[in-house]
Design a protein around this motif. Structure first.
Motif, PDB file in Angstrom:
ATOM      1  N   ILE A  66       0.836  -1.205   0.000  1.00 32.53           N
ATOM      2  CA  ILE A  66       0.000   0.000   0.000  1.00 32.53           C
ATOM      3  C   ILE A  66       0.871   1.255   0.000  1.00 32.53           C
ATOM      4  O   ILE A  66       0.624   2.207  -0.742  1.00 32.53           O
ATOM      5  CB  ILE A  66      -0.945  -0.010   1.220  1.00 32.53           C
ATOM      6  CG1 ILE A  66      -2.014  -1.094   1.055  1.00 32.53           C
ATOM      7  CG2 ILE A  66      -1.600   1.359   1.421  1.00 32.53           C
ATOM      8  CD1 ILE A  66      -2.819  -1.353   2.315  1.00 32.53           C
ATOM      9  N   LEU A  67       1.916   1.247   0.812  1.00 44.52           N
ATOM     10  CA  LEU A  67       2.796   2.415   0.899  1.00 44.52           C
ATOM     11  C   LEU A  67       3.551   2.645  -0.405  1.00 44.52           C
ATOM     12  O   LEU A  67       3.735   3.787  -0.838  1.00 44.52           O
ATOM     13  CB  LEU A  67       3.780   2.243   2.065  1.00 44.52           C
ATOM     14  CG  LEU A  67       3.168   2.296   3.471  1.00 44.52           C
ATOM     15  CD1 LEU A  67       4.188   1.840   4.509  1.00 44.52           C
ATOM     16  CD2 LEU A  67       2.677   3.709   3.793  1.00 44.52           C
ATOM     17  N   LEU A  68       3.985   1.557  -1.052  1.00 48.01           N
ATOM     18  CA  LEU A  68       4.710   1.691  -2.317  1.00 48.01           C
ATOM     19  C   LEU A  68       3.826   2.281  -3.412  1.00 48.01           C
ATOM     20  O   LEU A  68       4.308   2.978  -4.315  1.00 48.01           O
ATOM     21  CB  LEU A  68       5.259   0.332  -2.756  1.00 48.01           C
ATOM     22  CG  LEU A  68       6.439  -0.212  -1.952  1.00 48.01           C
ATOM     23  CD1 LEU A  68       6.751  -1.650  -2.350  1.00 48.01           C
ATOM     24  CD2 LEU A  68       7.679   0.667  -2.132  1.00 48.01           C
ATOM     25  N   LYS A  69       2.527   2.013  -3.332  1.00 46.58           N
ATOM     26  CA  LYS A  69       1.586   2.525  -4.334  1.00 46.58           C
ATOM     27  C   LYS A  69       1.001   3.883  -3.957  1.00 46.58           C
ATOM     28  O   LYS A  69       0.222   4.458  -4.722  1.00 46.58           O
ATOM     29  CB  LYS A  69       0.441   1.521  -4.517  1.00 46.58           C
ATOM     30  CG  LYS A  69       0.883   0.191  -5.099  1.00 46.58           C
ATOM     31  CD  LYS A  69      -0.258  -0.819  -5.080  1.00 46.58           C
ATOM     32  CE  LYS A  69       0.209  -2.185  -5.588  1.00 46.58           C
ATOM     33  NZ  LYS A  69      -0.874  -3.195  -5.455  1.00 46.58           N
ATOM     34  N   SER A  70       1.366   4.380  -2.779  1.00 42.39           N
ATOM     35  CA  SER A  70       0.758   5.609  -2.266  1.00 42.39           C
ATOM     36  C   SER A  70       1.288   6.847  -2.985  1.00 42.39           C
ATOM     37  O   SER A  70       2.412   6.867  -3.498  1.00 42.39           O
ATOM     38  CB  SER A  70       1.023   5.750  -0.770  1.00 42.39           C
ATOM     39  OG  SER A  70       2.392   6.025  -0.534  1.00 42.39           O
ATOM     40  N   LYS A  71       0.483   7.877  -2.994  1.00 39.97           N
ATOM     41  CA  LYS A  71       0.858   9.146  -3.618  1.00 39.97           C
ATOM     42  C   LYS A  71       2.077   9.788  -2.934  1.00 39.97           C
ATOM     43  O   LYS A  71       2.998  10.253  -3.625  1.00 39.97           O
ATOM     44  CB  LYS A  71      -0.342  10.095  -3.578  1.00 39.97           C
ATOM     45  CG  LYS A  71      -0.150  11.367  -4.373  1.00 39.97           C
ATOM     46  CD  LYS A  71      -1.424  12.194  -4.387  1.00 39.97           C
ATOM     47  CE  LYS A  71      -1.249  13.481  -5.165  1.00 39.97           C
ATOM     48  NZ  LYS A  71      -2.497  14.301  -5.184  1.00 39.97           N
ATOM     49  N   PRO A  72       2.146   9.819  -1.588  1.00 41.27           N
ATOM     50  CA  PRO A  72       3.335  10.414  -0.945  1.00 41.27           C
ATOM     51  C   PRO A  72       4.629   9.711  -1.342  1.00 41.27           C
ATOM     52  O   PRO A  72       5.670  10.356  -1.481  1.00 41.27           O
ATOM     53  CB  PRO A  72       3.045  10.249   0.543  1.00 41.27           C
ATOM     54  CG  PRO A  72       1.568  10.144   0.640  1.00 41.27           C
ATOM     55  CD  PRO A  72       1.128   9.442  -0.593  1.00 41.27           C
ATOM     56  N   HIS A  73       4.562   8.366  -1.511  1.00 46.25           N
ATOM     57  CA  HIS A  73       5.782   7.651  -1.909  1.00 46.25           C
ATOM     58  C   HIS A  73       6.160   7.989  -3.341  1.00 46.25           C
ATOM     59  O   HIS A  73       7.333   8.273  -3.647  1.00 46.25           O
ATOM     60  CB  HIS A  73       5.579   6.148  -1.766  1.00 46.25           C
ATOM     61  CG  HIS A  73       6.728   5.340  -2.304  1.00 46.25           C
ATOM     62  ND1 HIS A  73       7.955   5.299  -1.685  1.00 46.25           N
ATOM     63  CD2 HIS A  73       6.848   4.563  -3.427  1.00 46.25           C
ATOM     64  CE1 HIS A  73       8.775   4.535  -2.371  1.00 46.25           C
ATOM     65  NE2 HIS A  73       8.128   4.077  -3.443  1.00 46.25           N
ATOM     66  N   LYS A  74       5.167   7.973  -4.240  1.00 47.35           N
ATOM     67  CA  LYS A  74       5.445   8.257  -5.652  1.00 47.35           C
ATOM     68  C   LYS A  74       5.950   9.680  -5.862  1.00 47.35           C
ATOM     69  O   LYS A  74       6.753   9.939  -6.756  1.00 47.35           O
ATOM     70  CB  LYS A  74       4.182   8.004  -6.486  1.00 47.35           C
ATOM     71  CG  LYS A  74       3.809   6.526  -6.570  1.00 47.35           C
ATOM     72  CD  LYS A  74       2.517   6.330  -7.360  1.00 47.35           C
ATOM     73  CE  LYS A  74       2.174   4.848  -7.473  1.00 47.35           C
ATOM     74  NZ  LYS A  74       0.895   4.624  -8.205  1.00 47.35           N
ATOM     75  N   GLU A  75       5.455  10.604  -5.019  1.00 51.22           N
ATOM     76  CA  GLU A  75       5.884  12.001  -5.148  1.00 51.22           C
ATOM     77  C   GLU A  75       7.060  12.336  -4.238  1.00 51.22           C
ATOM     78  O   GLU A  75       7.415  13.506  -4.078  1.00 51.22           O
ATOM     79  CB  GLU A  75       4.694  12.919  -4.840  1.00 51.22           C
ATOM     80  CG  GLU A  75       3.555  12.781  -5.841  1.00 51.22           C
ATOM     81  CD  GLU A  75       2.393  13.705  -5.532  1.00 51.22           C
ATOM     82  OE1 GLU A  75       2.426  14.381  -4.467  1.00 51.22           O
ATOM     83  OE2 GLU A  75       1.442  13.756  -6.346  1.00 51.22           O
ATOM     84  N   LYS A  76       7.631  11.276  -3.617  1.00 51.92           N
ATOM     85  CA  LYS A  76       8.806  11.419  -2.749  1.00 51.92           C
ATOM     86  C   LYS A  76       8.568  12.387  -1.585  1.00 51.92           C
ATOM     87  O   LYS A  76       9.434  13.191  -1.222  1.00 51.92           O
ATOM     88  CB  LYS A  76      10.022  11.866  -3.561  1.00 51.92           C
ATOM     89  CG  LYS A  76      10.470  10.863  -4.621  1.00 51.92           C
ATOM     90  CD  LYS A  76      11.721  11.346  -5.324  1.00 51.92           C
ATOM     91  CE  LYS A  76      12.390  10.330  -6.203  1.00 51.92           C
ATOM     92  NZ  LYS A  76      11.556   9.364  -6.895  1.00 51.92           N
ATOM     93  N   LYS A  77       7.379  12.297  -1.010  1.00 48.77           N
ATOM     94  CA  LYS A  77       7.038  13.165   0.118  1.00 48.77           C
ATOM     95  C   LYS A  77       7.282  12.506   1.475  1.00 48.77           C
ATOM     96  O   LYS A  77       7.250  13.178   2.505  1.00 48.77           O
ATOM     97  CB  LYS A  77       5.583  13.624   0.006  1.00 48.77           C
ATOM     98  CG  LYS A  77       5.357  14.606  -1.132  1.00 48.77           C
ATOM     99  CD  LYS A  77       3.944  15.150  -1.151  1.00 48.77           C
ATOM    100  CE  LYS A  77       3.776  16.186  -2.249  1.00 48.77           C
ATOM    101  NZ  LYS A  77       2.376  16.713  -2.311  1.00 48.77           N
TER     102      LYS A  77
END
Length: 478
Positions: free
Chosen positions: A327-338
């Motif tokens: 879930i975390l790997l697919k999350s927006k904060p992870h993808k946007e490096k936040k």
């Protein structure tokens, strides 16, 4: 039994009967028609108003009635002429137990910063904020004991002085009677602890868990609730050097049973606070809402009572560590490096990851299970895949992990192998290993840092503000 407390007096009928109250002055104000004294004895967030007529008492006596002074007042309980409370006391006699010099008394009727109040921890319980926190802390502690008693657990007192390190952390406070200026030495130059009080190295405990397991293997269900100590040089808002831990241990409980108990337990104690600390919680909620007015909209917290009801009213989401990582790997904060910290299988989840799962993704409390063996303690039961252990962490909004637990390894050979893997000398915990040799059984348990619970329930932001006298690096003042 002593005089009636202010909490009781405020609930009585104003029938002009004579009453005696004792407490500390919060405020005094004078008008041409009356003198008003607000008194508080700590039994409630609310003050009681006592009223005297002008000229009823000497000017010299009234000069000693200042904020912080301690009084005994006798008078008639009558209907209040002002708003905010139903009754007040018409003063007939006034006695000053102790004065408080207004030039020196640091708690004047104004808002004080929490940082300043930590410097005067001997007086801060007299403030509304800390009075509310300490009453809630008491109620939560009472609820803990009541819950486990109702569930037929036995309260076990585990040692505060121990020779074992339950967590394998190595950050412990040493207990010794040796003369530090004349330490005895062995031939090799090491400290000779055989000459110490216990004849060996001893420390303050980091956990009562290992001894608690011994009790569970005889009494089936036990819990410990006592002080624990960690010599971690951490100056954060979430760490203390001395804190209280609640640690149930249960024979014949497997991972699912452990999760059921943890969820039921934490809901019970929070519900108890909601039902029995309404005035104090309402005060703290209002305090937090006032603070939030100065924050941007996206940084404002969930209203306190809403947050507590959110936990009590929702079933906790349950998923594995591996599912959480996906879930975390697919999350927006992870993808946007936040995210501040990286995400990947095998990491020890940080608070930002835990809070994302609770507050953004599921929008409910979460129980994560089956963590990688490398990031968990040696005593956790190995899963069949050999890669993960039957661990469980309960995650809350605003705080992240609040409970950590596991099914314990009950197989002697597997536990001994893990002991060697993490570098523990089996001879130091021979008694713990013995329980896996003599009548072993499936068993589980968890730990809840009591101050973390109080922090969550009160809505405070610094753990040093939910224990009466906090201990942290460079601070043991009171």
């Amino acid at each position: 039994m002593g005089p009636l407390q202010i909490k009781e007096l405020l609930q009585q009928t104003p029938d002009a009967k004579s009453v005696t109250l004792k407490g500390w002055v919060r405020t005094k104000r004078e008008s041409k028609n009356a003198i008003f004294i607000a008194l508080n004895d700590g039994s409630t967030i609310h003050n009681i108003q006592a009223v005297a007529a002008p000229g009823q008492f000497s000017a010299e006596l009234l000069l000693t009635v200042t904020t912080g002074s301690c009084l005994k007042i006798t008078g008639q309980l009558v209907e209040s002429q002002g708003s905010g409370q139903a009754v007040e006391v018409k003063i007939e006699d006034l006695h000053v137990y102790g004065t408080a010099d207004p030039e020196a008394y640091p708690l004047q009727p104004k808002r004080h910063s929490l940082e300043f109040l930590r410097e005067i921890a001997h007086l801060r319980p007299r403030t509304n904020t800390f009075g509310a926190i300490l009453r809630i802390r008491h109620s939560l502690a009472f609820a803990v004991h009541q819950y486990f008693n109702e569930k037929r657990f036995f309260y076990l007192h585990t040692p505060i002085i121990t020779a074992s390190d339950a967590e394998g952390a190595g950050e412990m406070f040493r207990v010794t009677t040796l003369d530090l200026d004349k330490l005895p030495r062995t031939e090799e130059g090491a400290i000779n602890f055989k000459e110490d009080f216990f004849g060996r190295e001893a420390n303050l405990t980091v956990s009562g868990q290992l001894e608690g397991e011994l009790g569970a293997m005889a009494l089936s269900k036990i819990y410990t609730f006592g002080p624990t100590f960690r010599a971690e040089n951490s100056n954060t808002t979430r760490h203390l050097a001395e804190f209280w831990m609640i640690e149930p241990e249960m024979a014949f409980f497997e991972l699912e049973d452990n999760m059921d108990l943890a969820e039921d337990f934490v809901k019970y104690v929070i519900r108890y606070a909601l039902e029995n600390c309404k005035d104090d919680l309402a005060f703290l909620e209002n305090r937090l809402s006032e603070e939030d007015k100065n924050k941007p909209q996206n940084e404002r917290s969930i209203p306190l009572l809403e947050k507590l009801s959110f936990v009590v009213d929702n079933p906790f989401e349950r998923l594995t560590y591996t599912e959480a990582i996906d879930i975390l790997l697919k999350s927006k904060p992870h993808k946007e490096k936040k995210f501040q910290y990286p995400v990947g299988w095998g990491i020890d989840l940080s608070s930002e990851h835990e809070r994302y799962l609770v507050e953004k993704h599921f929008k409910k409390p979460v129980i994560l299970t089956n963590y990688p063996r490398e990031i968990k303690s040696f005593y956790m039961k190995l899963d069949d895949d050999g890669k993960t252990v039957r661990a469980m962490d309960v995650l809350f909004p605003g705080i992240g992990e609040i409970i950590g637990g596991s099914q314990r390894e009950d197989n002697y050979e597997k536990l001994l192998e893990r002991v060697h893997e993490v570098g523990i000398d089996p001879e130091t915990i021979w008694w713990y290993l013995d329980t896996r040799k003599f009548g072993t059984a499936p068993h589980s348990g968890f730990g809840l840092g009591f101050e973390r619970l109080v922090l969550f329930v009160t809505g405070m932001s610094n753990i040093r503000d939910v224990i009466p006298f906090p201990r942290y690096p460079k601070s043991a003042e009171f």
